[in-house]
Write a protein that holds these residues in place. Structure first.
Motif, short mmCIF file in Angstrom:
data_model
loop_
_atom_site.label_atom_id
_atom_site.label_comp_id
_atom_site.label_asym_id
_atom_site.label_seq_id
_atom_site.Cartn_x
_atom_site.Cartn_y
_atom_site.Cartn_z
N LYS A 62 19.41 32.50 -6.50
CA LYS A 62 20.45 33.27 -7.32
C LYS A 62 19.97 33.55 -8.83
O LYS A 62 20.36 34.53 -9.33
CB LYS A 62 21.93 32.92 -7.15
CG LYS A 62 22.50 32.91 -5.95
CD LYS A 62 22.66 34.32 -5.25
CE LYS A 62 23.06 34.17 -3.94
NZ LYS A 62 24.53 33.54 -3.65
N SER A 63 19.09 32.62 -9.39
CA SER A 63 19.01 32.52 -10.73
C SER A 63 17.80 33.46 -10.95
O SER A 63 17.47 34.03 -12.14
CB SER A 63 18.57 31.21 -11.21
OG SER A 63 17.51 30.62 -10.87
N ASP A 118 18.52 27.92 -10.16
CA ASP A 118 19.53 27.52 -9.25
C ASP A 118 20.47 26.59 -9.62
O ASP A 118 21.75 26.35 -9.52
CB ASP A 118 19.10 27.72 -7.85
CG ASP A 118 18.50 28.92 -7.50
OD1 ASP A 118 18.20 29.91 -8.21
OD2 ASP A 118 17.48 29.03 -6.51
#
Length: 520
Positions: free
Chosen positions: A300-301, A308
């Protein structure tokens, strides 16, 4: 010492003074206003310490991170005090945790990074921070990564494991015994391994291979991340670790579940103790290696597992703070959020932390990182939030160390320090409650050598030992270990680019003499 006026905080009497003993700056006086008594609670506050692992000064968005956002931590900064010159006591985790819980510099007990089967490094017969809270009527708990040793020299993981946190003054503990990259890969609740099958006993060795689990050097196909040789022994959950472990299959943790387990245990502790004052010490495993984030955060990062893990850490913080609010405890809880040392990108596992960080600087511009004598070794983000007791929020440049929590919290809750307790800790409570107040003038920084901050001066004493091979190989970290003295004027050179020791020999002599006196 001139007393301005008296404040009542949590039942303790605190003198607001023109300076804090010999460590204060007389040019910065603590200020208050006419609403002080309305802001401060007569009820003793709860205390929650969020202690992140390997989080750098620049790793959260309220301190300059732009690649990702950390909204839950940022909310604490918005409502509290954001410190710009706060320091872990040491540039590595075991010494910094030792100092925080004892109020004593780690070098006095030769505290260093420990193997996973090391004995308890804190003398459980001596005063500690949690014991101080207990004596004041608090219930105390620790949930998270321990890494301060357990037992008295040999641990039988199949029986009661002690001495440990309970003997140090914690009423409840739920632990990762050492670190995520070391065996045993099990949780320890109070004195016992969780979910252990007595028919499958655990054995741990840091000397030779034992058991039938695969090892990283022989079975790379089993790995989620490849690793260096040090981290390539027993494989558990697709991650090779330091050391070997046999048995205990039913007790193994799943790395991706660790954040959920720790957060739920912390929330349960809050729920069970909501009607009495408590102190919760929450030392994260994140963002230490191995970085194996839960599926909620994996990918997601855009910065790989390290980024993450930062998102995951922020979510964990938010869940615990939300529980404090849900239980009506938030306003009367002093929350400290900080890190045990500076950042490191590659710490043994090939998780592409360096390759995927882009323009992000985890040290926030400061020199060095984890293990380093330079500022990034110990200068870490630190936020204090306490709605009922905060006099003035905002940004503070007060110089302080985590070693000062002990004496400061004693003042906060009205506890008297036992004789010999917290010998290196300084009461900086005014600075923890007021962004305008001063704290230390002088502060020690530990790494593989010692450094001294005196106001804006930073002195690093010469290092004449043998630099560990593994540290030499971490070429991205400027470790600060030089055979000659180093001196920096941080008012002009906060990133430590210009050693001015030769231009100021009198200061080198003065600061070395002061270090020698502290070491006695």
């Amino acid at each position: 010492m001139k007393i301005k006026h008296i404040l009542l905080v949590g039942g303790a009497v605190i003198a607001s003074v023109m300076g804090l003993s010999s460590c204060s700056n007389p040019d910065r006086e603590m200020s208050t206003d006419t609403q002080t008594n309305d802001l401060l609670s007569e009820k003793r506050p709860n205390v929650v310490i969020f202690y992140v692992d390997d989080l750098g000064y620049g790793d959260i968005s309220s301190y300059g991170m732009t690649a990702i956002e950390t909204p839950n931590v940022d909310a604490l900064a918005d409502e509290g005090i954001k410190f710009t010159d706060a320091h872990s006591t040491a540039a590595t985790c075991t010494p910094s945790r030792y100092s925080m819980l004892t109020g004593q510099y780690a070098f006095r007990s030769n505290a260093a990074i420990l193997p996973g089967d090391a004995p308890l490094i804190i003398d459980h017969t001596k005063p500690t921070l949690p014991k101080m809270f207990q004596r004041a009527g608090y219930t105390t708990g620790v949930v998270g990564k321990w890494h301060l040793g357990l037992g008295d020299g040999f641990v039988d993981w199949n029986k009661d494991v002690k001495p440990g946190p309970i003997e140090l003054g914690f009423d409840y503990s739920f632990l990762m015994p050492a670190t995520g990259d070391r065996v045993p890969t099990v949780f320890l609740e109070n004195h016992n391994v969780v979910n252990l099958d007595p028919n499958d006993p655990i054995t741990v060795s840091y000397e030779k291979r034992i058991g039938h689990r695969p090892v990283g050097t022989e079975s790379p196909e089993t790995l989620k991340q490849t690793a260096d040789l040090q981290h390539s022994a027993t494989v558990v959950n697709g991650i090779s670790r330091i050391g070997w472990m046999a048995g205990g299959k039913s007790a193994e943790w799943v790395d991706e579940d660790i954040p959920l387990v720790f957060t739920d245990k912390a929330i349960s502790f809050i729920q069970e103790n909501k009607d009495q004052p408590f102190m919760l010490y929450f030392p994260f495993h994140d963002i230490h290696v191995p970085r194996v984030p839960n599926k909620m955060f994996a990918g997601k990062s855009g910065m790989g597992p390290r980024g993450d893990a930062i998102l995951q850490m922020d979510w964990m913080t938010g869940r615990i703070v939300d529980e404090l609010k849900k239980q009506g405890l938030y306003d009367n809880t002093l929350i400290v959020f900080s890190s045990d040392n500076g950042p490191v990108m590659d710490d043994g596992y090939n998780d592409q932390a360096e390759e995927l960080r882009g323009d992000h600087d985890p040290a926030g511009g400061f020199k060095g990182g984890k293990y380093s004598a330079y500022e990034a070794g110990t200068r870490v983000p630190m936020i204090v939030t306490y709605p009922n007791g905060l006099i003035q929020n905002g940004e503070s440049d007060a110089l302080l160390s985590h070693i000062d929590f002990y004496a400061s919290f004693a003042e906060l809750i009205g506890a008297t320090l036992e004789k010999g307790a917290a010998s290196d800790s300084v009461n900086v409570l005014p600075a923890l409650l007021d962004s305008r107040a001063s704290a230390r003038q002088e502060m020690l920084e530990e790494s593989f050598t010692l450094a001294l901050r005196n106001g804006d001066w930073k002195y690093i004493e010469p290092f004449n030992g043998q630099t560990p091979d593994w540290l030499v190989n971490k070429t991205a970290i400027a470790n600060g270990l030089q055979t000659s003295a180093q001196l920096f004027d941080l008012s002009k050179d906060k990133f430590e680019q210009h050693n001015v020791a030769e231009q100021h020999p009198e200061l080198v002599t003065k600061f070395q003499a002061r270090l020698n006196a502290i070491k006695k």
